[in-house]
Design an enzyme around this catalytic site. Structure first.
Site, PDB file in Angstrom:
ATOM      1  N   GLU A   1       0.836  -1.204   0.000  1.00 44.94           N
ATOM      2  CA  GLU A   1       0.000   0.000   0.000  1.00 44.94           C
ATOM      3  C   GLU A   1       0.871   1.254   0.000  1.00 44.94           C
ATOM      4  O   GLU A   1       0.563   2.235  -0.669  1.00 44.94           O
ATOM      5  CB  GLU A   1      -0.911   0.018   1.233  1.00 44.94           C
ATOM      6  CG  GLU A   1      -1.972  -1.063   1.220  1.00 44.94           C
ATOM      7  CD  GLU A   1      -2.812  -1.034   2.479  1.00 44.94           C
ATOM      8  OE1 GLU A   1      -4.008  -0.694   2.368  1.00 44.94           O
ATOM      9  OE2 GLU A   1      -2.270  -1.341   3.569  1.00 44.94           O
TER      10      GLU A   1
ATOM     11  N   LYS B   1     -11.732   3.744   1.912  1.00 41.51           N
ATOM     12  CA  LYS B   1     -10.681   3.069   1.150  1.00 41.51           C
ATOM     13  C   LYS B   1     -11.379   2.030   0.273  1.00 41.51           C
ATOM     14  O   LYS B   1     -11.770   0.962   0.736  1.00 41.51           O
ATOM     15  CB  LYS B   1      -9.705   2.401   2.115  1.00 41.51           C
ATOM     16  CG  LYS B   1      -8.525   1.724   1.448  1.00 41.51           C
ATOM     17  CD  LYS B   1      -7.754   0.851   2.421  1.00 41.51           C
ATOM     18  CE  LYS B   1      -6.642   1.569   3.087  1.00 41.51           C
ATOM     19  NZ  LYS B   1      -5.740   0.646   3.827  1.00 41.51           N
TER      20      LYS B   1
END
Length: 130
Positions: A21, A99
């Protein structure tokens, strides 16, 4: 309690607990509800009597596109801190961060963190849920 809503601001950032990420980054969607008395601006029609939401957008952008954090909770807290610090007319703020690309091995549309922060003596108990 009056409010201004900034909904579905989209940013690309590098927040997340996993190395991939932080390396690849991903899209985040941020919504804010800014709590303040809009009566003075409604009466005067002057920007100085409200909160400039273009400036608020820039505050959010700087956090979202700035240094990476591990947790959405921390990112939301930083946004709340920045916006409240820079805009003294605000009594409180609600921050939601979504997200959409969650690294979970399963079917999930998104993860969202939501938090409210109020100035000392703010009117958290007086507002009504929309």
């Amino acid at each position: 309690m009056d409010s201004i809503l900034l909904r579905n601001m989209t940013f690309y950032g590098y927040h997340g607990a996993f190395p991939e990420e932080k390396a690849m980054g991903q899209r985040f969607v941020v919504s804010l509800e800014l709590y303040l008395d809009l009566g003075p601006a409604g009466a005067s029609d002057q920007l100085g009597d409200t909160v400039n939401y273009a400036a608020v957008y820039e505050d959010v952008r700087q956090v979202m596109e700035g240094p990476a954090y591990n947790l959405l909770e921390r990112v939301a807290q930083r946004i709340a801190e920045e916006v409240l610090a820079r805009h003294p007319r605000l009594q409180g703020i609600r921050v939601e961060i979504e997200k959409p690309s969650v690294p979970i091995p399963g079917a999930i549309e998104a993860v969202r963190v939501a938090m409210e922060r109020w100035r000392p003596g703010g009117s958290a108990g007086q507002r009504t849920r929309r």
